[in-house]
Write a protein that holds these residues in place. Sequence first.
Motif, PDB file in Angstrom:
ATOM      1  N   LYS A  64      -3.086  -2.602   7.172  1.00  0.00           N
ATOM      2  CA  LYS A  64      -3.276  -1.351   6.297  1.00  0.00           C
ATOM      3  C   LYS A  64      -1.788  -1.568   5.976  1.00  0.00           C
ATOM      4  O   LYS A  64      -1.211  -1.127   6.617  1.00  0.00           O
ATOM      5  N   ASP A 121      -6.179  -7.741   3.222  1.00  0.00           N
ATOM      6  CA  ASP A 121      -6.189  -7.644   1.997  1.00  0.00           C
ATOM      7  C   ASP A 121      -5.803  -7.265   0.852  1.00  0.00           C
ATOM      8  O   ASP A 121      -4.838  -7.383   0.244  1.00  0.00           O
ATOM      9  N   PHE A 124      -3.760  -4.867  -0.385  1.00  0.00           N
ATOM     10  CA  PHE A 124      -2.055  -4.892   0.288  1.00  0.00           C
ATOM     11  C   PHE A 124      -0.835  -4.661  -0.228  1.00  0.00           C
ATOM     12  O   PHE A 124      -0.438  -3.865   0.113  1.00  0.00           O
ATOM     13  N   ASP A 127       0.111  -2.226  -2.189  1.00  0.00           N
ATOM     14  CA  ASP A 127      -0.345  -0.549  -1.527  1.00  0.00           C
ATOM     15  C   ASP A 127       1.629  -0.230  -1.496  1.00  0.00           C
ATOM     16  O   ASP A 127       1.522   0.855  -1.332  1.00  0.00           O
TER      17      ASP A 127
END
Length: 280
Positions: A64, A121, A124, A127
């Motif tokens: 993450k 993901d 990612f 973010d």
Amino acid sequence: MQFTGTDRYVAPPELAVAVNAAVTLERPLLVKGEPGTGKTELARQVAASLGMPIIEWHVKSTTKAQQGLYEYDAVSRLRDSQLGDQRVHEVANYIRKGKLWQAFEADRKTVLLIDEIDKADIEFPNDLLQELDRMEFHVYETGETIRARHRPVVVITSNNEKELPDAFLRRCFFHYIRFPEADTLKTIVELHYPGLKPALLDEALRQFLDLRDVPGLKKKPSTSELLDWLKLLLAEDLDAQDLRRDPGDMLPRLHGALLKNEQDVALFEKLAFMARRQAR
């Protein structure tokens, strides 16, 4: 300083231009290309060439974006509170610094490698937009804002397994590492195996490039696999004559270093069978 490659890494002119442009623009360098074409090693050699330390963040499917900033270990804090540990009164004791935090607080300019970003993901990259753009982020648990003391040189690699968001791409300088041509391959090999017999090198490169040109391969062998294959050939003390095959034998010697799945091996066996039938 300008990056031009190192004594361990052959950088084609267009790649050197891309690295230096990204450094000048202070933008992340997004590098795509086949697996095994030296994308990860590029970041290490840029660091070596520019005299900077490197911080490596290897992305996995479960990674993450928050982990690159920091992680708050609430479980350890709860356990310590139950045990009466005085550390619980200072929340900073339970903050684990991520790779971006380490790069931001470094006392000198660093190279930050974000390796294989396309494994994570799809959210990612999104973010990390603001953090990579502004070079700062907020730590909510402590109320502090972490700002980069020295803007790092960010190198991001991708194997092109999935498309990256347009907003992320807009913030990067992009370069695609094309598979090296024969002359460049020869230079790379000579860099790793100086003194290799010219006849062996020529025959090995011919077979390697012929293998890559076979239509229908699921995975073409890469530069790193070529180097592994040559290492085996040297260990077996083979020469150019040992590598030459019969017309009906399509597979090169020690082909397990080059072909990495049963479909490709089966393809060559089928081609060999067809060649033998035509020869009759």
